[in-house]
Design an enzyme around this catalytic site. Structure first.
Site, short mmCIF file in Angstrom:
data_model
loop_
_atom_site.label_atom_id
_atom_site.label_comp_id
_atom_site.label_asym_id
_atom_site.label_seq_id
_atom_site.Cartn_x
_atom_site.Cartn_y
_atom_site.Cartn_z
N ARG A 190 -8.67 -40.55 42.38
CA ARG A 190 -8.58 -39.24 41.73
C ARG A 190 -9.99 -38.73 41.43
O ARG A 190 -10.49 -38.83 40.32
CB ARG A 190 -7.73 -39.32 40.47
CG ARG A 190 -6.25 -39.29 40.80
CD ARG A 190 -5.40 -39.09 39.58
NE ARG A 190 -4.06 -38.66 39.95
CZ ARG A 190 -3.08 -38.49 39.08
NH1 ARG A 190 -3.28 -38.68 37.80
NH2 ARG A 190 -1.88 -38.09 39.48
N ASP A 228 -4.20 -35.28 47.06
CA ASP A 228 -3.50 -36.08 46.06
C ASP A 228 -2.00 -35.76 46.01
O ASP A 228 -1.56 -34.85 45.31
CB ASP A 228 -4.14 -35.83 44.69
CG ASP A 228 -3.59 -36.71 43.59
OD1 ASP A 228 -2.69 -37.52 43.87
OD2 ASP A 228 -4.07 -36.59 42.45
N SER A 288 -0.20 -35.99 42.48
CA SER A 288 -0.27 -34.81 41.63
C SER A 288 0.62 -33.69 42.14
O SER A 288 1.33 -33.05 41.35
CB SER A 288 -1.72 -34.32 41.53
OG SER A 288 -2.53 -35.26 40.84
N TYR A 339 -5.53 -41.92 34.80
CA TYR A 339 -4.40 -42.81 34.60
C TYR A 339 -4.47 -43.47 33.22
O TYR A 339 -5.55 -43.68 32.66
CB TYR A 339 -4.40 -43.92 35.67
CG TYR A 339 -4.17 -43.41 37.07
CD1 TYR A 339 -3.00 -42.72 37.40
CD2 TYR A 339 -5.12 -43.62 38.07
CE1 TYR A 339 -2.79 -42.27 38.69
CE2 TYR A 339 -4.91 -43.16 39.36
CZ TYR A 339 -3.74 -42.49 39.66
OH TYR A 339 -3.53 -42.03 40.94
#
Length: 383
Positions: free
Chosen positions: A127, A135, A138, A233
């Protein structure tokens, strides 16, 4: 290079790895794209749309994958109804890009390594700013949060918004969102737009401003140790912090109408946040939407992929919510894959550049040259 896009065979899957628009852009780069017949139908992309984009439409997966040099998929390969396995249909030495969730699919990882496939998992892409456009976690989590808020509104025996009518006034529903990652923030924003009063929590106190920016009110605890794993995260809490969090959750859940849980450790595994005692402390008619179901569920009483009622509290734990919005989910997923392919495509040599010095490629590679090269997956395999 020949790109192959098979029809997804996971039960209930409606997404497709490439939409016609992304096919057109890959073909413009000099790639040859083939799509299995019917691969995009559930996402409302007709076979003719792929032909119009310049792709070939192949009638069956065996013929399609047998000629593939690079396979693009949504899900990890799996066993087919006829007893064969998707991995075994892909030529040895080919490349594969998909949301493999390798630590959840260790048997598939071993099969891919044995087949000598070079594989990349989009859920393992770092990320970073440069990788944002690739991504898939997401892009799909946005949909999960949106649908989660809607499911709460559908299951709740009350309105979300306040209504002032001739018959009287209804107060706004109280929605509590656990986790303020992409899914959580979208759930907050959607519930707020629907008129609910929204509170939210996260083990990462630095997201307080993000919660407030989309209309939520932050509630939390003072952690004894940091709970951020980096890259956006959350990390696992210490035993002491888990106890503090449990007390806070019990107090707050008893006051609200809807609890939406979105917590994942490392973006993959769901920590157990709501136990039976917390559920039974909630008001009859309350609703829990467990958006961590794909990672095992955030509530100990959840029926993964189903709905249960405990003490008057409805617990919904849907699986694969992006597949309920297949057109946009496929379009966004497709753009993620297109951006990945474009980033490593050598236009002059007309080949995919395996640049192992690149942090993105190195971070999301799972198998290569007959070996498992993804650190966390290798660790999981070794026990």
């Amino acid at each position: 290079m020949k790109i192959a896009v098979p029809k997804e065979i996971r039960a209930g899957e409606t997404r497709v790895a490439l939409d016609p628009e992304s096919c057109k852009k890959l073909i413009a780069l000099g790639l040859e794209v083939a799509v299995e017949a019917g691969a995009g139908l559930a996402a409302r992309f007709a076979d003719q749309a792929y032909r119009d984009a310049g792709a070939s439409v192949i009638p069956d997966a065996g013929s399609l994958l047998g000629e593939a040099e690079f396979v693009l998929k949504v899900n990890a390969p799996q066993a087919r109804p006829d007893g064969t396995h998707e991995v075994d249909l892909i030529p040895s030495g080919a490349l594969l890009l998909a949301s493999l969730f390798p630590t959840r699919n260790l048997d598939v990882v071993q099969r891919m390594a044995a087949r000598n496939l070079t594989t990349f998992s989009t859920d393992c892409i770092p990320r970073t700013t440069r990788a944002q456009s690739m991504d898939t976690l997401s892009s799909q989590a946005n949909i999960v949060g949106y649908k989660g808020a809607l499911l709460g509104a559908l299951e709740l025996p009350k309105y979300y918004p306040m209504f002032m009518t001739a018959a009287g006034t209804t107060l706004p529903a109280k929605v509590f969102v656990l986790g303020a990652g992409v899914a959580g923030l979208q759930a907050i924003a959607t519930a707020k737009r629907l008129g609910a009063s929204v509170t939210a929590t996260d083990v990462r106190p630095e997201v307080k401003e993000q919660i407030e920016s989309v209309g939520g009110k932050y509630v939390g605890i003072d952690l004894k140790q940091a709970a951020s794993a980096g890259g956006g995260y959350a990390a696992e809490l210490s035993a002491e912090d888990k106890a503090l969090q449990a007390r806070m959750l019990a107090d707050h859940c008893a006051q609200v109408d809807v609890v939406i849980t979105t917590a994942l450790i490392g973006g993959v595994f769901a920590p157990k946040l709501l136990d039976e005692a917390i559920v039974r402390s909630m008001k009859p008619g309350s609703v829990i939407i467990d958006l961590g179901a794909d990672g095992g569920g955030n509530c100990t009483l959840s029926k993964l992929g189903g709905t249960v009622e405990v003490g008057g509290v409805t617990i919904v734990a849907p699986l694969n919510l992006p597949a309920t919005v297949p057109t946009h989910a496929s379009m966004l997923f497709s753009r993620n894959l297109l951006n990945f392919m474009t980033a490593f495509w050598d236009k002059e040599a007309k080949r995919f550049n395996l640049d192992w010095a690149d942090d993105i490629l190195k971070g999301c590679a799972v198998t290569h040259e007959g070996k498992v090269v993804h650190g966390p997956t290798l660790k999981a395999l070794q026990g």
